[in-house]
Design a protein around this motif. Structure first.
Motif, PDB file in Angstrom:
ATOM      1  N   ASP A 145      57.140 -15.585  -6.624  1.00  0.00           N
ATOM      2  CA  ASP A 145      56.851 -15.470  -5.189  1.00  0.00           C
ATOM      3  C   ASP A 145      55.518 -16.127  -4.837  1.00  0.00           C
ATOM      4  N   VAL A 146      54.511 -15.916  -5.684  1.00  0.00           N
ATOM      5  CA  VAL A 146      53.187 -16.513  -5.427  1.00  0.00           C
ATOM      6  C   VAL A 146      53.284 -18.044  -5.480  1.00  0.00           C
ATOM      7  N   GLU A 147      54.006 -18.529  -6.491  1.00  0.00           N
ATOM      8  CA  GLU A 147      54.160 -19.986  -6.602  1.00  0.00           C
ATOM      9  C   GLU A 147      54.873 -20.553  -5.367  1.00  0.00           C
ATOM     10  N   ARG A 148      55.860 -19.835  -4.875  1.00  0.00           N
ATOM     11  CA  ARG A 148      56.591 -20.278  -3.696  1.00  0.00           C
ATOM     12  C   ARG A 148      55.670 -20.307  -2.467  1.00  0.00           C
ATOM     13  N   VAL A 157      54.421 -23.303  -0.008  1.00  0.00           N
ATOM     14  CA  VAL A 157      54.565 -23.219   1.455  1.00  0.00           C
ATOM     15  C   VAL A 157      53.246 -23.587   2.132  1.00  0.00           C
ATOM     16  N   TYR A 158      52.135 -23.001   1.649  1.00  0.00           N
ATOM     17  CA  TYR A 158      50.838 -23.284   2.267  1.00  0.00           C
ATOM     18  C   TYR A 158      50.420 -24.754   2.067  1.00  0.00           C
ATOM     19  N   GLU A 159      50.787 -25.281   0.901  1.00  0.00           N
ATOM     20  CA  GLU A 159      50.450 -26.692   0.648  1.00  0.00           C
ATOM     21  C   GLU A 159      51.215 -27.622   1.611  1.00  0.00           C
ATOM     22  N   SER A 160      52.457 -27.225   1.936  1.00  0.00           N
ATOM     23  CA  SER A 160      53.284 -28.091   2.802  1.00  0.00           C
ATOM     24  C   SER A 160      52.975 -27.914   4.294  1.00  0.00           C
ATOM     25  N   MET A 161      52.217 -26.856   4.634  1.00  0.00           N
ATOM     26  CA  MET A 161      51.869 -26.639   6.049  1.00  0.00           C
ATOM     27  C   MET A 161      50.793 -27.635   6.491  1.00  0.00           C
ATOM     28  N   LYS A 162      50.663 -27.778   7.782  1.00  0.00           N
ATOM     29  CA  LYS A 162      49.565 -28.579   8.310  1.00  0.00           C
ATOM     30  C   LYS A 162      48.265 -27.849   7.968  1.00  0.00           C
ATOM     31  N   PRO A 163      47.240 -28.554   7.498  1.00  0.00           N
ATOM     32  CA  PRO A 163      45.993 -27.905   7.106  1.00  0.00           C
ATOM     33  C   PRO A 163      45.376 -27.067   8.224  1.00  0.00           C
ATOM     34  N   LYS A 164      45.500 -27.497   9.451  1.00  0.00           N
ATOM     35  CA  LYS A 164      44.916 -26.771  10.576  1.00  0.00           C
ATOM     36  C   LYS A 164      45.578 -25.401  10.738  1.00  0.00           C
ATOM     37  N   ASP A 165      46.927 -25.373  10.623  1.00  0.00           N
ATOM     38  CA  ASP A 165      47.658 -24.117  10.739  1.00  0.00           C
ATOM     39  C   ASP A 165      47.386 -23.201   9.533  1.00  0.00           C
ATOM     40  N   ALA A 166      47.332 -23.802   8.334  1.00  0.00           N
ATOM     41  CA  ALA A 166      47.068 -23.014   7.125  1.00  0.00           C
ATOM     42  C   ALA A 166      45.658 -22.420   7.160  1.00  0.00           C
ATOM     43  N   SER A 167      44.697 -23.192   7.706  1.00  0.00           N
ATOM     44  CA  SER A 167      43.308 -22.714   7.781  1.00  0.00           C
ATOM     45  C   SER A 167      43.208 -21.476   8.660  1.00  0.00           C
ATOM     46  N   LYS A 168      43.978 -21.402   9.743  1.00  0.00           N
ATOM     47  CA  LYS A 168      43.956 -20.229  10.608  1.00  0.00           C
ATOM     48  C   LYS A 168      44.432 -18.981   9.858  1.00  0.00           C
ATOM     49  N   ILE A 169      45.466 -19.169   9.062  1.00  0.00           N
ATOM     50  CA  ILE A 169      45.991 -18.028   8.276  1.00  0.00           C
ATOM     51  C   ILE A 169      44.958 -17.586   7.241  1.00  0.00           C
ATOM     52  N   PHE A 178      45.054 -17.846  -3.807  1.00  0.00           N
ATOM     53  CA  PHE A 178      45.993 -18.897  -3.385  1.00  0.00           C
ATOM     54  C   PHE A 178      45.367 -20.282  -3.520  1.00  0.00           C
ATOM     55  N   LEU A 179      44.141 -20.430  -3.036  1.00  0.00           N
ATOM     56  CA  LEU A 179      43.486 -21.751  -3.061  1.00  0.00           C
ATOM     57  C   LEU A 179      43.253 -22.244  -4.492  1.00  0.00           C
ATOM     58  N   ALA A 180      43.007 -21.312  -5.421  1.00  0.00           N
ATOM     59  CA  ALA A 180      42.787 -21.700  -6.817  1.00  0.00           C
ATOM     60  C   ALA A 180      44.060 -22.260  -7.450  1.00  0.00           C
ATOM     61  N   ARG A 181      45.226 -21.910  -6.927  1.00  0.00           N
ATOM     62  CA  ARG A 181      46.496 -22.391  -7.482  1.00  0.00           C
ATOM     63  C   ARG A 181      46.969 -23.698  -6.815  1.00  0.00           C
ATOM     64  N   MET A 182      46.407 -24.008  -5.699  1.00  0.00           N
ATOM     65  CA  MET A 182      46.867 -25.200  -4.954  1.00  0.00           C
ATOM     66  C   MET A 182      46.337 -26.485  -5.579  1.00  0.00           C
ATOM     67  N   ARG A 183      47.006 -27.574  -5.230  1.00  0.00           N
ATOM     68  CA  ARG A 183      46.479 -28.891  -5.604  1.00  0.00           C
ATOM     69  C   ARG A 183      45.132 -29.081  -4.908  1.00  0.00           C
ATOM     70  N   GLN A 184      44.283 -29.869  -5.512  1.00  0.00           N
ATOM     71  CA  GLN A 184      42.920 -30.038  -4.976  1.00  0.00           C
ATOM     72  C   GLN A 184      42.917 -30.597  -3.547  1.00  0.00           C
ATOM     73  N   GLU A 185      43.768 -31.587  -3.271  1.00  0.00           N
ATOM     74  CA  GLU A 185      43.767 -32.219  -1.939  1.00  0.00           C
ATOM     75  C   GLU A 185      44.154 -31.216  -0.857  1.00  0.00           C
TER      76      GLU A 185
END
Length: 198
Positions: free
Chosen positions: A129-132, A136-148, A160-167
């Motif tokens: 679930d965490v990986e999923r 999801v957060y990686e595929s969102m627009k950064p502006k929308d993800a930043s609000k969350i 979450f941020l530690a698991r994401m790709r760096q970009e």
């Protein structure tokens, strides 16, 4: 010359025979005059005055009440039988308790194994679930993800941020407020601060 006449032996009086005959006569006289033998006993006691006293043989004491002794023995036997029965009952109870304990221990082991398997499945499901969610957060627009991420708990957001790709993580951090981005970065950096370097 005349032949010498052989010498004749003189006959000796039969002294030994007379002595033996006298002893028999004295014994007979003693028996006639003292039929109870008290004189002979007195003479024997006079001869033994200096010697050790001869004790009469000990006689066995007779039990006055043999039925009482038998009753005592039977009562003792009854007590021993009751004690043996009590010990046997305790052994049976211990055997039953031991069997129940083993059964409960086996049930506990089985439940523990099932719980461990369930937790492993739950951990795998949670990880999936965490990986999923990370994707999801990686595929969102950064502006929308930043609000969350601004509204998330700092430790949760750091996870979450530690698991994401760096970009993707950089874009989300860039859209967050400076104070929030710093707090999340401090949590991520603090996780690795205690890791040994060598």
């Amino acid at each position: 010359m005349t032949a010498a006449k052989p010498k004749r032996r003189r006959a000796r009086p039969p002294g030994a025979l007379i002595l033996i005959a006298g002893c028999f006569a004295a014994s007979a006289l003693l028996r006639v005059t003292d039929p109870s033998g008290s004189l002979a006993r007195a003479a024997a006691s006079i001869g033994d005055e200096d010697g050790p006293a001869v004790e009469a043989p000990a006689q066995c004491e007779m039990v006055d009440d043999p039925t009482g002794l038998l009753a005592t023995l039977r009562e003792r036997e009854r007590q021993l039988d009751a004690r043996a029965a009590e010990i046997a009952d305790r052994e049976r109870l211990l055997d039953v308790a031991e069997a129940k304990f083993k059964e409960q221990l086996e049930a506990l082991r089985t439940a523990e194994e099932k719980l461990a398997a369930t937790l492993a499945v739950a951990d795998e499901a949670a990880e999936a679930d965490v990986e999923r969610l990370v994707k999801v957060y990686e595929s969102m627009k950064p502006k929308d993800a930043s609000k969350i991420f601004e509204t998330m708990d700092i430790t949760f957001a750091a996870g979450f941020l530690a698991r994401m790709r760096q970009e993707a993580a950089a874009r989300i951090l860039g859209g967050m407020s400076a104070e929030r981005a710093y707090a999340v970065s401090a949590v991520i950096a603090g996780r690795n601060a205690s890791v040994p370097r060598e």
